[in-house]
Write a protein that holds these residues in place. Structure first.
Motif, PDB file in Angstrom:
ATOM      1  N   ALA A   1      53.057  30.619  57.539  1.00 32.93           N
ATOM      2  CA  ALA A   1      52.224  29.827  56.632  1.00 32.93           C
ATOM      3  C   ALA A   1      51.769  30.659  55.435  1.00 32.93           C
ATOM      4  N   VAL A   2      51.450  31.942  55.669  1.00 31.61           N
ATOM      5  CA  VAL A   2      51.063  32.833  54.567  1.00 31.61           C
ATOM      6  C   VAL A   2      52.224  33.000  53.593  1.00 31.61           C
ATOM      7  N   LEU A   3      53.425  33.207  54.118  1.00 28.35           N
ATOM      8  CA  LEU A   3      54.593  33.362  53.253  1.00 28.35           C
ATOM      9  C   LEU A   3      54.854  32.097  52.446  1.00 28.35           C
ATOM     10  N   GLU A   4      54.724  30.941  53.097  1.00 29.44           N
ATOM     11  CA  GLU A   4      55.000  29.680  52.414  1.00 29.44           C
ATOM     12  C   GLU A   4      53.979  29.408  51.312  1.00 29.44           C
ATOM     13  N   SER A   5      52.715  29.720  51.593  1.00 23.07           N
ATOM     14  CA  SER A   5      51.665  29.419  50.614  1.00 23.07           C
ATOM     15  C   SER A   5      51.677  30.361  49.414  1.00 23.07           C
ATOM     16  N   THR A   6      52.365  31.492  49.534  1.00 21.16           N
ATOM     17  CA  THR A   6      52.402  32.472  48.445  1.00 21.16           C
ATOM     18  C   THR A   6      53.787  32.612  47.836  1.00 21.16           C
ATOM     19  N   SER A   7      54.701  31.709  48.161  1.00 21.49           N
ATOM     20  CA  SER A   7      56.062  31.792  47.642  1.00 21.49           C
ATOM     21  C   SER A   7      56.067  31.552  46.129  1.00 21.49           C
ATOM     22  N   VAL A   8      57.106  32.058  45.485  1.00 22.96           N
ATOM     23  CA  VAL A   8      57.230  31.927  44.032  1.00 22.96           C
ATOM     24  C   VAL A   8      58.600  31.334  43.697  1.00 22.96           C
ATOM     25  N   LEU A   9      58.705  30.813  42.477  1.00 23.13           N
ATOM     26  CA  LEU A   9      59.948  30.202  42.026  1.00 23.13           C
ATOM     27  C   LEU A   9      60.661  31.173  41.083  1.00 23.13           C
ATOM     28  N   VAL A  10      61.868  31.574  41.456  1.00 24.11           N
ATOM     29  CA  VAL A  10      62.660  32.508  40.651  1.00 24.11           C
ATOM     30  C   VAL A  10      64.045  31.900  40.424  1.00 24.11           C
ATOM     31  N   ASP A  11      64.373  31.673  39.153  1.00 23.44           N
ATOM     32  CA  ASP A  11      65.675  31.086  38.792  1.00 23.44           C
ATOM     33  C   ASP A  11      65.931  29.788  39.544  1.00 23.44           C
ATOM     34  N   GLY A  12      64.883  28.986  39.660  1.00 24.38           N
ATOM     35  CA  GLY A  12      65.003  27.692  40.311  1.00 24.38           C
ATOM     36  C   GLY A  12      65.028  27.731  41.824  1.00 24.38           C
ATOM     37  N   GLU A  13      64.843  28.904  42.405  1.00 26.76           N
ATOM     38  CA  GLU A  13      64.885  29.058  43.865  1.00 26.76           C
ATOM     39  C   GLU A  13      63.544  29.576  44.376  1.00 26.76           C
ATOM     40  N   THR A  14      63.063  28.978  45.446  1.00 20.58           N
ATOM     41  CA  THR A  14      61.800  29.400  46.048  1.00 20.58           C
ATOM     42  C   THR A  14      62.037  30.604  46.941  1.00 20.58           C
ATOM     43  N   VAL A  15      61.312  31.683  46.665  1.00 17.27           N
ATOM     44  CA  VAL A  15      61.474  32.922  47.437  1.00 17.27           C
ATOM     45  C   VAL A  15      60.100  33.446  47.839  1.00 17.27           C
ATOM     46  N   ASN A  16      60.095  34.314  48.858  1.00 13.58           N
ATOM     47  CA  ASN A  16      58.847  34.934  49.303  1.00 13.58           C
ATOM     48  C   ASN A  16      58.381  35.965  48.277  1.00 13.58           C
ATOM     49  N   SER A  17      57.077  36.052  48.096  1.00 10.82           N
ATOM     50  CA  SER A  17      56.509  36.984  47.129  1.00 10.82           C
ATOM     51  C   SER A  17      56.037  38.254  47.829  1.00 10.82           C
ATOM     52  N   ALA A  18      55.826  39.314  47.031  1.00 13.13           N
ATOM     53  CA  ALA A  18      55.266  40.546  47.576  1.00 13.13           C
ATOM     54  C   ALA A  18      53.852  40.303  48.088  1.00 13.13           C
ATOM     55  N   THR A  19      53.126  39.397  47.427  1.00 12.84           N
ATOM     56  CA  THR A  19      51.779  39.051  47.899  1.00 12.84           C
ATOM     57  C   THR A  19      51.834  38.471  49.305  1.00 12.84           C
ATOM     58  N   GLY A  20      52.821  37.611  49.549  1.00  8.58           N
ATOM     59  CA  GLY A  20      52.965  37.031  50.878  1.00  8.58           C
ATOM     60  C   GLY A  20      53.318  38.074  51.921  1.00  8.58           C
ATOM     61  N   MET A  21      54.221  38.985  51.558  1.00  7.29           N
ATOM     62  CA  MET A  21      54.590  40.054  52.479  1.00  7.29           C
ATOM     63  C   MET A  21      53.376  40.901  52.848  1.00  7.29           C
ATOM     64  N   ARG A  22      52.613  41.304  51.831  1.00  5.25           N
ATOM     65  CA  ARG A  22      51.433  42.132  52.099  1.00  5.25           C
ATOM     66  C   ARG A  22      50.364  41.334  52.837  1.00  5.25           C
ATOM     67  N   GLY A  23      50.297  40.036  52.569  1.00  5.25           N
ATOM     68  CA  GLY A  23      49.342  39.198  53.301  1.00  5.25           C
ATOM     69  C   GLY A  23      49.655  39.147  54.788  1.00  5.25           C
ATOM     70  N   CYS A  24      50.946  39.029  55.125  1.00  2.00           N
ATOM     71  CA  CYS A  24      51.358  39.043  56.537  1.00  2.00           C
ATOM     72  C   CYS A  24      51.020  40.373  57.194  1.00  2.00           C
ATOM     73  N   LEU A  25      51.260  41.463  56.464  1.00  6.50           N
ATOM     74  CA  LEU A  25      50.948  42.782  57.014  1.00  6.50           C
ATOM     75  C   LEU A  25      49.446  42.962  57.176  1.00  6.50           C
ATOM     76  N   ALA A  26      48.660  42.443  56.238  1.00  4.98           N
ATOM     77  CA  ALA A  26      47.204  42.531  56.368  1.00  4.98           C
ATOM     78  C   ALA A  26      46.722  41.725  57.569  1.00  4.98           C
ATOM     79  N   LEU A  27      47.320  40.562  57.790  1.00  8.25           N
ATOM     80  CA  LEU A  27      46.973  39.752  58.954  1.00  8.25           C
ATOM     81  C   LEU A  27      47.286  40.491  60.253  1.00  8.25           C
TER      82      LEU A  27
END
Length: 487
Positions: free
Chosen positions: A426-452
């Protein structure tokens, strides 16, 4: 005690010579390989299964076996205490074999999903193997061998991934289930022929109603958590799972307190065991939520400028294999350490290692050498936590309750994995970003998962320190006071 023999302090069971003991450990380690072939190996051929059945509901193919395992665990654990651990382990393997055969011939999801539910019974093989080892050996020896039994098949699991992938290409994904059925049947025969039956029995009847309510309730609630994101959290199907599961759990808790022989005596668990189960829940969920990041990070290149990614820095296959090697070493090492200093300090040490490794992954998501080191140490954490958790819980349970108490550890591992995996997703999904028309996971989401995961590990560390203090106080209370010299 004679040289070359081990004797259980709880049961008086004795294994004479090293030969039978080595054979027992090898058989039980291979039994745990059956669990991987039934529960996790099919994920390798998940795309093929989705295409074959014409569905995009990957969760039903992925999570059903694990959720069913949670449902099976209390029932089979209690049955083992009443009817014998070897007998129930053989039944568990035969159920897994039957489920694999059903999956192999299933023409549609209406039959494939029930087959996966039958395969989920194999999850009980893990804690039943632990209970058998603890009964067959002296406590100090058993702590070491529990690590070997629970972690020894990790290397086979790594190698089997390549075999499964090639098998599916040549003969279709159904071949995987035929192999799984064959392995389960062979191990059922080996267990029947080579594993001695438990002389310890718990008098009483099996609380079938309690088993259905507890197992069904857990499966319902976790099913909502695991499957709700697909059709929607407020969709009728997921809501029915949540309401039904919660109602079943509430009914089980109310009825269990009034029965003379409940499936699990909640009021009799005791503070140390409850603390142990909470530590296992938090730590298992934490390392699983970190492990799910490994393939995601390995699939992204730093050239995409997302703030993370390892795909262009070297062999990512090593990154995926490193945790398996760590598991193989971590389990036996934790068992040996527990035999020297006790299971409570070992559990606390495993939690501390997991917390440090999770912090290290903040750098590991963008640097391959750090990621390789953290991946290996995370595998060590996985093996050590499983071994220490089973040893700690087993040391708190009498001989006639080893099956049901060990099953609670497995339930906590499964529940923690599902819950924190979902929260991380859920953290990854809520922080995903759009790059070249494709939804990808963000570094914020990755770090959020690690913080959790770091927060959950920190809470587990606090509880494990408390557990160490309780264990030390109890040990000091049991030790006789030193005699005073007369003046």
């Amino acid at each position: 005690m004679r040289p070359g023999s081990t004797e259980s302090a709880h049961t008086g069971t004795r294994t004479r010579g090293n030969g039978p003991l080595v054979g027992l450990v090898v058989v039980l380690a291979l039994v745990n390989f059956v669990v991987d072939s039934a529960v996790t190996a099919p994920l390798v051929v998940l795309p093929e299964m989705l295409d074959h059945f014409g569905t995009d509901q990957a969760a039903w193919l992925n999570a059903t076996a694990m959720l069913a395992g949670v449902m099976w665990a209390p029932l089979l654990g209690k049955s083992a205490d009443i009817h014998g651990k070897r007998r129930v382990l053989v039944l568990t393997l035969l159920l897994s074999c039957a489920g694999a055969l059903v999956c192999a011939v299933a023409p549609g999801l209406w039959l494939f999903v029930p087959g996966r539910m039958l395969q989920g019974a194999s999850l009980a093989a893990v804690f039943l193997s632990v209970a058998i080892v603890r009964e067959a050996c002296a406590p100090r020896t058993a702590m070491v061998l529990v690590g070997v039994v629970t972690s020894g098949s990790a290397v086979l699991n790594i190698a089997s991934r390549f075999f499964v992938e090639k098998l599916a290409v040549e003969f279709g994904f159904q071949a995987l289930f035929l192999v799984s059925a064959s392995v389960a049947a062979a191990m059922a025969l080996c267990v029947h022929r080579l594993v001695p039956e438990s002389p310890v029995r718990t008098p009483g009847r099996l609380d079938v109603e309690g088993a259905v309510l507890l197992g069904g309730g857990l499966a319902g609630v976790l099913g909502y958590v695991s499957l709700g994101s697909g059709p929607g959290w407020l969709a009728p199907g997921p809501l029915a799972l949540l309401v039904g599961g919660a109602a079943a759990l509430a009914r089980w808790f109310l009825v269990a307190g009034r029965k003379p022989d409940p499936l699990i005596d909640v009021r009799g668990l005791g503070g140390p065991l409850v603390l142990t189960l909470l530590v296992v829940f938090l730590a298992a969920g934490s390392y699983q939520s970190v492990l799910q990041l490994v393939p995601l990070v390995g699939d992204v290149s730093a050239d995409q400028h997302l703030g993370y990614g390892l795909a262009d820095q070297g062999s990512v296959a090593l990154l995926l294999a490193a945790p398996g090697v760590g598991v193989t070493l971590g389990g036996p090492a934790a068992g040996r350490l527990a035999a020297r200093v006790g299971p409570a300090p070992t559990l606390a040490g495993a939690v501390a290692l997991g917390a440090v490794v999770t912090l290290g992954m903040f750098l590991g998501i963008s640097r391959l050498p750090v990621a390789l080191c953290c991946g290996f140490l995370l595998g060590v954490t996985v093996g050590a936590l499983g071994t220490a958790g089973f040893n700690m819980a087993g040391s708190l349970a009498p001989a006639d309750r080893q099956g049901v108490v060990s099953s609670l550890v497995m339930v906590m591992v499964s529940v923690g994995s599902v819950v924190l995996n979902f929260v991380g997703a859920a953290v990854l999904e809520s922080t995903s970003v759009l790059v070249d028309g494709e939804t990808v996971n963000s570094a914020t989401g990755m770090r959020g998962c690690l913080a959790l995961a770091s927060g959950a590990f920190a809470l587990a560390a606090v509880l494990s320190v408390r557990l160490v203090r309780i264990a030390r106080t109890g040990r000091e209370a049991r030790e006789p006071a030193p005699e005073r010299n007369p003046a």
